[in-house]
Design an enzyme around this catalytic site. Structure first.
Site, PDB file in Angstrom:
ATOM      1  N   GLU A 126     -16.310   6.228   4.822  1.00 24.86           N
ATOM      2  CA  GLU A 126     -15.532   5.677   5.926  1.00 24.86           C
ATOM      3  C   GLU A 126     -15.427   6.719   7.033  1.00 24.86           C
ATOM      4  O   GLU A 126     -15.920   7.842   6.907  1.00 24.86           O
ATOM      5  CB  GLU A 126     -14.148   5.241   5.460  1.00 24.86           C
TER       6      GLU A 126
ATOM      7  N   LYS B  29      -2.711   6.565   1.205  1.00 28.37           N
ATOM      8  CA  LYS B  29      -2.515   6.976   2.604  1.00 28.37           C
ATOM      9  C   LYS B  29      -1.563   8.164   2.611  1.00 28.37           C
ATOM     10  O   LYS B  29      -0.360   8.030   2.879  1.00 28.37           O
ATOM     11  CB  LYS B  29      -1.980   5.800   3.427  1.00 28.37           C
TER      12      LYS B  29
ATOM     13  N   ARG C 277       0.832  -1.211   0.000  1.00 29.74           N
ATOM     14  CA  ARG C 277       0.000   0.000   0.000  1.00 29.74           C
ATOM     15  C   ARG C 277       0.866   1.260   0.000  1.00 29.74           C
ATOM     16  O   ARG C 277       0.539   2.247  -0.662  1.00 29.74           O
ATOM     17  CB  ARG C 277      -0.965  -0.026   1.186  1.00 29.74           C
TER      18      ARG C 277
HETATM   19  N1  PLP Z   1      -9.262   4.419   6.717  1.00 25.11           N
HETATM   20  C1  PLP Z   1      -8.432   5.401   7.069  1.00 25.11           C
HETATM   21  C2  PLP Z   1      -8.753   6.774   6.621  1.00 25.11           C
HETATM   22  C3  PLP Z   1      -7.310   5.119   7.855  1.00 25.11           C
HETATM   23  O1  PLP Z   1      -6.470   6.091   8.221  1.00 25.11           O
HETATM   24  C4  PLP Z   1      -7.047   3.796   8.254  1.00 25.11           C
HETATM   25  C5  PLP Z   1      -5.855   3.473   9.034  1.00 25.11           C
HETATM   26  O2  PLP Z   1      -4.873   3.052   8.538  1.00 25.11           O
HETATM   27  C6  PLP Z   1      -7.945   2.798   7.854  1.00 25.11           C
HETATM   28  C7  PLP Z   1      -9.039   3.143   7.099  1.00 25.11           C
HETATM   29  C8  PLP Z   1      -7.709   1.380   8.235  1.00 25.11           C
HETATM   30  O3  PLP Z   1      -6.695   0.805   7.460  1.00 25.11           O
HETATM   31  P1  PLP Z   1      -5.838  -0.390   8.023  1.00 25.11           P
HETATM   32  O4  PLP Z   1      -6.806  -1.441   8.433  1.00 25.11           O
HETATM   33  O5  PLP Z   1      -4.992  -0.822   6.889  1.00 25.11           O
HETATM   34  O6  PLP Z   1      -5.078   0.139   9.161  1.00 25.11           O
HETATM   35  C1  COI Z   2      -3.830   3.532  11.422  1.00 26.02           C
HETATM   36  O1  COI Z   2      -4.800   2.889  11.810  1.00 26.02           O
HETATM   37  O2  COI Z   2      -2.709   3.034  11.342  1.00 26.02           O
HETATM   38  C2  COI Z   2      -3.958   4.922  11.020  1.00 26.02           C
HETATM   39  O3  COI Z   2      -3.124   5.369  10.292  1.00 26.02           O
HETATM   40  C3  COI Z   2      -5.114   5.689  11.518  1.00 26.02           C
HETATM   41  C4  COI Z   2      -4.787   7.010  12.124  1.00 26.02           C
HETATM   42  C5  COI Z   2      -3.938   6.931  13.346  1.00 26.02           C
HETATM   43  C6  COI Z   2      -4.294   7.988  11.133  1.00 26.02           C
END
Ligand code: PLP
Ligand code: COI
Length: 338
Positions: free
Chosen positions: A218, A182, A80
């Site tokens: 989201e 991200k 990612r």
């Molecule tokens: N959506 C957003 C905007 C986020 O910042 C995060 C955190 O990383 C997620 C979703 C969840 O992603 P992940 O499960 O890969 O941490």
């Molecule tokens: C995460 O879940 O790792 C995120 O990046 C979410 C937030 C702390 C920005």
């Protein structure tokens, strides 16, 4: 051993002794190293500062019962990061370099990996930024890749106790913009809406699709999912949300471990009655049950405002059991730090 009140940690910055840093110059990565210095010395012209040319990741290290340390699907974080980097015209960080950096930082900060059973974890933040002297709007000529870490507890104050969310009138990302990457800009855009939600005592806001404002996208820091009355796990399908690694893991576990039908689909804000339970999911959020959602004047309660529902409890136990090494993981999900 460091003295930390592991069970009462929030999600806050803490200095830990070691971080990894590598620089990209003249078309290639230099040798990465561990350092104690938590201050980056960068040009005032850095593209990351002016034009937001930066991206990051978030993942956790989990202390197991036998004292060993697990990483959860770190290869997916690497992929990612590289997708985000490609979108913002930044160089690829090779997967082996990414995983090696994460492991080195965990091992070097071993004392800060919270003990098993405390509910705390070591949060890792890989970060890629465009640096160097520049002023025009074009990709930087130099980059820094760093990974730092700190022990954390629950992201949303309730932990497994449900909290409430509110829909936002603002958009987090444009339909064909950078919502699926991200990148810092998405989070900068979420600060004002997030603050407004907090002022009204909600945990965070829920963004609706930017084109029609009829469908859930989201949360500012996590994906959304719901469990329907006929036991389907549904999570929004949209090109402008972050492809959450936790969400894809839950889609798999809901289907293969809980026997639910699991799918990505439209989730209409006017159709919340179809769900008996709902939650926010992500690395920081883990699974945070949603008590209710305020949308305009309407407040919709799912299972309960005070108690987590049975399906989310099962999903939570399955996911965290795998992460801490107590439940058998699907092949390739766990990376041991040794
Ligand atoms: N959506 C957003 C905007 C986020 O910042 C995060 C955190 O990383 C997620 C979703 C969840 O992603 P992940 O499960 O890969 O941490
Ligand atoms: C995460 O879940 O790792 C995120 O990046 C979410 C937030 C702390 C920005």
């Amino acid at each position: 051993m460091v003295e930390i009140d592991w069970a009462n940690l929030g999600f806050d910055y803490m200095y830990t002794p070691f971080r990894y840093i590598a620089t990209w110059k003249d078309g290639k990565w230099g040798e990465g190293k561990l350092t104690g210095d938590n201050v980056l010395h960068i040009s005032e012209g850095s593209a990351a500062l002016h034009y937001g040319q930066q991206c990051f990741e978030g993942l956790k290290a989990y202390r197991c019962k036998d004292d060993s340390i697990n990483l959860f699907r770190v290869d997916e974080n690497s992929k990612r990061l590289n997708k985000s980097a490609e979108r913002l015209r930044m160089p690829e960080v090779p997967e082996d370099m990414f995983i090696d950096a994460v492991k080195k930082v965990v091992l070097a900060n071993d004392e800060y990996v919270p003990p098993y059973g405390t509910g705390a974890t070591l949060y890792l933040r890989p970060l890629l930024i465009g640096v160097g002297d520049a002023i025009g709007v074009h990709p930087a000529q130099e980059y820094i890749f760093t990974v730092f870490c700190m022990p954390v507890g629950a992201y949303f104050k309730g932990g497994l106790t449900p909290t409430n969310f509110i829909t936002s009138k603002y958009d987090r990302a444009a339909p064909n913009g950078t919502g699926a990457s991200k990148v810092g800009g998405n989070y900068a855009a979420s600060l004002l809406p997030g603050e407004e939600a907090h002022q009204r005592k909600f945990s965070d806001c829920i963004y609706l699709d930017p084109a029609t404002h009829t469908k859930i996208e989201e949360v500012g820091s996590a994906n959304f999912f719901g469990i329907t009355h006929d036991d389907k796990f549904i999570t929004p399908l949209s090109p402008s949300i972050l492809p959450s690694i936790t969400k894809y893991s839950l889609l798999y576990l809901a289907e293969h471990r809980l026997g639910l039908e699991a799918l990505e689909d439209d989730v209409y804000i006017d159709g919340l009655d179809e769900f008996k339970e709902a939650g926010a999911c992500g690395t920081a959020a883990v699974i945070s049950p949603i008590g209710g959602i305020q949308n305009g004047d309407d407040f919709h309660v799912f299972y309960s405002e005070t108690k987590v529902g049975p399906v989310i409890t099962k999903l939570y136990n399955e996911l965290t059991g795998i992460q801490y090494g107590d439940v058998e993981a699907p092949e390739g999900w766990i990376f041991k730090v040794e």
